[in-house]
Design an enzyme around this catalytic site. Structure first.
Site, PDB file in Angstrom:
ATOM      1  N   TYR A 119      94.022 -47.810  66.693  1.00 13.64           N
ATOM      2  CA  TYR A 119      94.369 -46.308  66.259  1.00 13.64           C
ATOM      3  C   TYR A 119      95.693 -46.353  64.861  1.00 13.64           C
ATOM      4  O   TYR A 119      96.619 -46.638  64.896  1.00 13.64           O
ATOM      5  CB  TYR A 119      95.351 -45.795  67.299  1.00 13.64           C
ATOM      6  N   SER A 120      94.826 -47.382  63.998  1.00 12.30           N
ATOM      7  CA  SER A 120      95.632 -47.934  62.766  1.00 12.30           C
ATOM      8  C   SER A 120      94.166 -47.864  61.525  1.00 12.30           C
ATOM      9  O   SER A 120      93.061 -48.207  62.491  1.00 12.30           O
ATOM     10  CB  SER A 120      96.072 -49.145  63.579  1.00 12.30           C
ATOM     11  N   THR A 173     104.902 -52.487  74.838  1.00 10.98           N
ATOM     12  CA  THR A 173     104.765 -50.970  75.094  1.00 10.98           C
ATOM     13  C   THR A 173     105.419 -50.084  75.350  1.00 10.98           C
ATOM     14  O   THR A 173     105.994 -50.658  76.437  1.00 10.98           O
ATOM     15  CB  THR A 173     103.337 -50.488  74.930  1.00 10.98           C
ATOM     16  N   CYS A 196      96.835 -37.409  56.290  1.00  5.23           N
ATOM     17  CA  CYS A 196      97.596 -39.019  55.772  1.00  5.23           C
ATOM     18  C   CYS A 196      96.733 -39.019  55.291  1.00  5.23           C
ATOM     19  O   CYS A 196      96.740 -39.334  54.100  1.00  5.23           O
ATOM     20  CB  CYS A 196      97.279 -39.281  57.488  1.00  5.23           C
TER      21      CYS A 196
END
Length: 422
Positions: free
Chosen positions: A168-169, A231, A399
């Protein structure tokens, strides 16, 4: 008090659940004068932009370009007049405006973000712009809450639009345009570049700050590294541990439910991917001191960070935005200058390399958005209603537009720490 959902005109989205989305279901109160002034300012701002904006069948405003249709001008102007950009996003969630090519329209707005609000009002931002809630400060408790509100939504939700690596980047592609079938390889390429920057190999003691769903830890362990990954997301940790066990790497990877400020030990390398955006400017010195303190002399730290221009960062530093309210509570994007000055002023880390690749993030977001749209029914089957789906469509498009306009960028940094014994 019971609040009824607003009546939805033809062509609008379905009625909004007033319990789940109270600020979207009801149009905020706004005086006639405020709405009228907002209308004048909005039309004046749009008049010079390369857009075609139509207010409920009236003549177009703008110099031509991507289309934007305001279906309910009164509600749209009431929201923008009382909530600024928060209201703009909520108006989209409510279906009060739309665009055939949402990214194209938002890209124009992002490219002219500094000009949309008149200079006198910009200088008075502190008086009219919403302020960030105190409880969303990224203290240890605040960070746990902020992270949970996004990353603990549902592993199944993220799996619907991410690739098989569950990364997720931003990916790093070989060329454009990119296809869905190339995304997983592009994500692995990005991870391998970071691991190469950090010098991760056989026997490396690696600290990862921000686990995601474990792909970087898996690839580092496959190189022979011993990985400690931190995390704050219980959902992410649970699935990441499953993936580690399935890969037979449980003896090389430890995934801890732990704030970066609680990290202990000394490591040869530290890697952190798009984690600094969740730290908050107040805690940047603490974050970089943690990297410094955990890194052995002679060690290397590789970071991936979303960035924005320094002047825009300063102008919006205390502003509460739509993204904060609905997507990333407590988030704040740094500038490259802020990153480098913080490291210089608070640590022994020194930047040795920086690579920018914002166009790759735009492509990554496009692929996520397209897959999310294709799987809208599956998203609904998980219990996420239409308002949520419009929220996430807007978020991904918003984004993507930021990167396409150059308002946002993404960097891979290498920081080194000198060994005083040499």
């Amino acid at each position: 008090m019971r609040v009824d959902p607003v009546t939805v005109p033809a062509g609008r989205a379905a009625p909004v659940d007033p319990v789940r989305w109270p600020d979207v279901a009801v149009v905020p109160s706004s005086s006639w004068a405020r709405t009228a002034v907002t209308g004048v300012l909005v039309r004046r701002a749009l008049r010079g932009l390369p857009l075609r904006v139509r207010f409920a069948g009236a003549q177009h405003v703008g110099r031509g370009g991507p289309s934007l249709e305001v279906r309910d001008p009164a509600a749209f102007l009431a929201r923008v007049g009382t909530g600024g950009l928060v209201g703009f996003g909520e108006s989209y969630m409510a279906g009060e405006w739309d665009a055939p090519d949402l990214v194209a329209a938002l890209t124009v707005l992002a490219a002219h973000a500094a000009e949309l609000v008149p200079a006198p009002l910009q200088r008075l931002r502190g008086l009219w712009a919403p302020r960030r809630p105190y409880e969303e400060r990224n203290t240890p408790d605040g960070s746990r809450s902020n992270i949970s509100r996004h990353y603990d939504l549902s592993n199944d939700l993220f799996a619907l639009f991410l690739d098989d690596t569950l990364t997720y980047s931003s990916a790093v592609f070989r060329g454009f345009p990119a296809g869905q079938d190339l995304l997983a390889a592009a994500q692995r390429r990005k991870i391998d570049r970071l691991l190469d920057l950090a010098g991760v190999g056989e026997g490396t003691r690696l600290l990862e700050i921000g686990t995601g769903w474990g792909e970087l830890a898996l690839r580092a362990a496959a190189r022979g590294a011993r990985v400690t990954s931190l995390t704050l997301s219980r959902e992410q940790r649970e699935l990441a541990l499953e993936r580690v066990r399935a890969a037979g790497l449980g003896d090389r990877v430890a995934i801890e439910l732990c704030d970066y400020r609680e990290a202990r030990g000394t490591y040869d390398a530290v890697v952190s991917v798009e984690m600094i955006e969740a730290v908050g400017a107040e805690f940047w010195p603490v974050y970089f001191r943690t990297l410094d303190e955990r890194l052995a002399p002679g060690g290397r730290a590789a970071l991936q960070a979303i960035t924005m221009p320094h002047e825009r960062m300063l102008a919006t530093r205390d502003t509460f935005t739509w993204i904060h309210k609905y997507v990333f509570p407590g988030g704040f994007i740094p500038s490259t200058r802020a990153i480098e000055e913080t490291a210089r002023d608070h640590t022994r880390l020194r930047p040795a390399r920086r690579d920018a690749f914002g166009a790759h993030y735009a492509e990554t977001l496009r692929l996520w958005r397209e897959r999310f749209t294709e799987r809208a029914e599956d998203v609904g089957a998980l219990g996420f209603d239409e308002t949520f789906r419009r929220l996430w469509t807007f978020y991904l498009a918003y984004c993507e537009a930021g990167f396409r306009a150059g308002y946002l960028d993404v960097q891979q940094y290498l920081f080194t720490k000198e060994d005083p014994a040499r």
